[in-house]
Design a protein around this motif. Structure first.
Motif, short mmCIF file in Angstrom:
data_model
loop_
_atom_site.label_atom_id
_atom_site.label_comp_id
_atom_site.label_asym_id
_atom_site.label_seq_id
_atom_site.Cartn_x
_atom_site.Cartn_y
_atom_site.Cartn_z
N ALA A 218 0.92 -1.29 0.06
CA ALA A 218 -0.22 0.16 -0.04
C ALA A 218 0.74 1.34 0.15
O ALA A 218 0.59 2.43 -0.65
N LEU A 219 1.77 1.34 0.75
CA LEU A 219 2.82 2.26 0.89
C LEU A 219 3.44 2.75 -0.39
O LEU A 219 3.80 3.83 -0.92
N LEU A 220 3.93 1.76 -1.25
CA LEU A 220 4.53 1.80 -2.39
C LEU A 220 3.66 2.18 -3.35
O LEU A 220 4.06 3.34 -4.21
N VAL A 221 2.47 1.87 -3.53
CA VAL A 221 1.43 2.20 -4.35
C VAL A 221 1.32 3.83 -4.08
O VAL A 221 1.21 4.78 -5.32
N LEU A 222 0.92 4.28 -2.92
CA LEU A 222 0.83 5.74 -2.67
C LEU A 222 2.07 6.33 -3.08
O LEU A 222 1.80 7.66 -3.46
N CYS A 223 3.33 5.99 -2.81
CA CYS A 223 4.43 6.70 -3.19
C CYS A 223 4.46 6.92 -4.77
O CYS A 223 5.02 8.12 -5.05
N ARG A 224 4.30 5.94 -5.36
CA ARG A 224 4.31 6.06 -6.93
C ARG A 224 3.27 6.89 -7.51
O ARG A 224 3.47 7.79 -8.43
N GLU A 225 1.97 6.77 -6.61
CA GLU A 225 0.85 7.66 -7.30
C GLU A 225 0.89 9.01 -7.00
O GLU A 225 0.86 9.92 -7.82
N ARG A 226 1.66 9.34 -5.64
CA ARG A 226 1.48 10.77 -5.26
C ARG A 226 2.77 11.39 -5.42
O ARG A 226 2.83 12.64 -5.48
N GLN A 227 3.68 10.61 -5.63
CA GLN A 227 5.23 11.33 -5.61
C GLN A 227 5.49 12.44 -4.91
O GLN A 227 5.67 13.57 -5.15
N PRO A 228 5.31 12.12 -3.37
CA PRO A 228 5.71 13.22 -2.32
C PRO A 228 7.24 13.38 -2.55
O PRO A 228 7.96 12.73 -3.11
N ALA A 229 7.62 14.70 -1.87
CA ALA A 229 8.97 14.88 -1.80
C ALA A 229 9.79 14.18 -1.08
O ALA A 229 10.98 13.70 -1.45
N TYR A 230 9.30 13.36 -0.06
CA TYR A 230 9.81 12.34 0.62
C TYR A 230 8.69 11.59 1.49
O TYR A 230 7.61 12.19 1.72
N CYS A 231 8.93 10.59 2.21
CA CYS A 231 8.31 9.82 2.91
C CYS A 231 8.71 9.50 4.09
O CYS A 231 9.88 8.84 4.49
N VAL A 232 8.18 9.87 5.21
CA VAL A 232 8.78 9.64 6.80
C VAL A 232 8.25 8.19 6.89
O VAL A 232 7.08 8.18 7.21
N VAL A 233 9.39 7.39 7.61
CA VAL A 233 8.92 5.95 7.77
C VAL A 233 9.83 5.62 9.14
O VAL A 233 10.83 5.94 9.30
N GLY A 234 9.07 5.04 9.97
CA GLY A 234 9.82 4.53 11.16
C GLY A 234 10.28 3.22 10.97
O GLY A 234 9.71 2.42 10.74
N ALA A 235 11.63 3.40 11.23
CA ALA A 235 12.46 2.23 10.82
C ALA A 235 12.52 1.02 11.73
O ALA A 235 12.69 1.30 13.02
#
Length: 265
Positions: A218-235
């Motif tokens: 889901a997160l990869l789909v949203l990043c590809r669709e929305r192309q944000p400047a960056y994505c904050v993720v808790g590692a």
């Protein structure tokens, strides 16, 4: 958030790191520390000592040329910077230099599995250095600090701490969307939005995510669709071993994210 630590190493991701670090320093009116690393060659046994010496000499010569090129470019850039040199393991040297850094610039995984293994380096540094990491894709050539940002929220301490650490950077964005994906283990997205609002950041909450079976899908789909400047993720919200065995979200995003990641632990 003023002190940016940048890995300098002659590899496939250096240009992406360099451009992102310059954009980051300018946006934050900060200071850039360049850590130039000569990697020690791997030695299989004592019979290969002569080969190791030759490989190390070659690596030092290559990095000396690389240093000259980067310093010449920095001399005409409008940023404050200094330089440090090291020889050895990249992750260990970055961790050692990160004491007074506010953020570290590395890469996501390289295409075709080119060395060094950036996914392993990021994983080690984010777990041990205690600082947020900006991991940029190899093909990236800028970081739009004023663009729209996605925050992948699950309520875990890892993402909460990352959000807190990068709030000065989020304040520069023209919009922040908190994506609540999958099970929320701790505080709800509303609490994250309330925290940001106290810093003048008015984030929207989005629970309308694709119905994929995995959070990473889901997160990869949203990043590809929305192309944000960056994505904050808790590692590594779960144990490092568990995430490795299960192919967790962190590892998947480092392998496939089309946009820069801001990771923390």
């Amino acid at each position: 958030m003023k002190n940016v630590l940048l890995l300098i190493h002659d590899d496939a991701g250096e240009e992406a790191r360099f451009q992102a670090a310059l954009d980051l320093v300018r946006a934050l009116s900060g200071h850039l520390t360049c850590l130039d690393v000569v990697q020690l060659p791997a030695v299989m046994d004592y019979t290969m000592i002569d080969a190791e010496v030759a490989l190390l000499a070659d690596a030092r010569d290559r990095e000396a040329l690389n240093k000259s090129r980067i310093e010449a470019r920095l001399a005409v850039e409008d940023v404050a910077w200094d330089w440090a040199d090291g020889t050895g393991d990249i992750a260990a040297l970055v961790e050692a230099e990160a004491g007074l850094a506010d953020i570290i610039v590395l890469n996501t995984a390289f295409a075709d599995h080119e060395p060094p293994d950036m996914r392993a380096i990021v994983s080690d540094v984010v777990m041990r250095a205690g600082k947020p990491i900006l991991a940029v894709p190899q093909q990236a050539r800028k970081l739009d600090a004023g663009g729209h940002v996605l925050v992948a929220w699950n309520g875990s301490p890892a993402v909460a701490e990352t959000l807190r650490a990068v709030t000065p950077l989020l304040a520069l964005a023209n919009g922040v969307t908190i994506l609540e994906i999958g099970k929320t283990d701790g505080a709800p997205a509303e609490d994250a939005a309330a925290y940001l609002s106290r810093h003048g950041i008015h984030a929207r909450i989005d629970r309308d995510v694709p119905p994929e079976s995995k959070v990473s899908d889901a997160l990869l789909v949203l990043c590809r669709e929305r192309q944000p400047a960056y994505c904050v993720v808790g590692a590594y919200g779960h144990s490092r071993l568990r995430e490795t065995l299960l192919g967790g979200v962190t590892r998947r995003m480092l392998a496939e994210s089309p946009v820069p990641l801001l990771l923390g632990h």
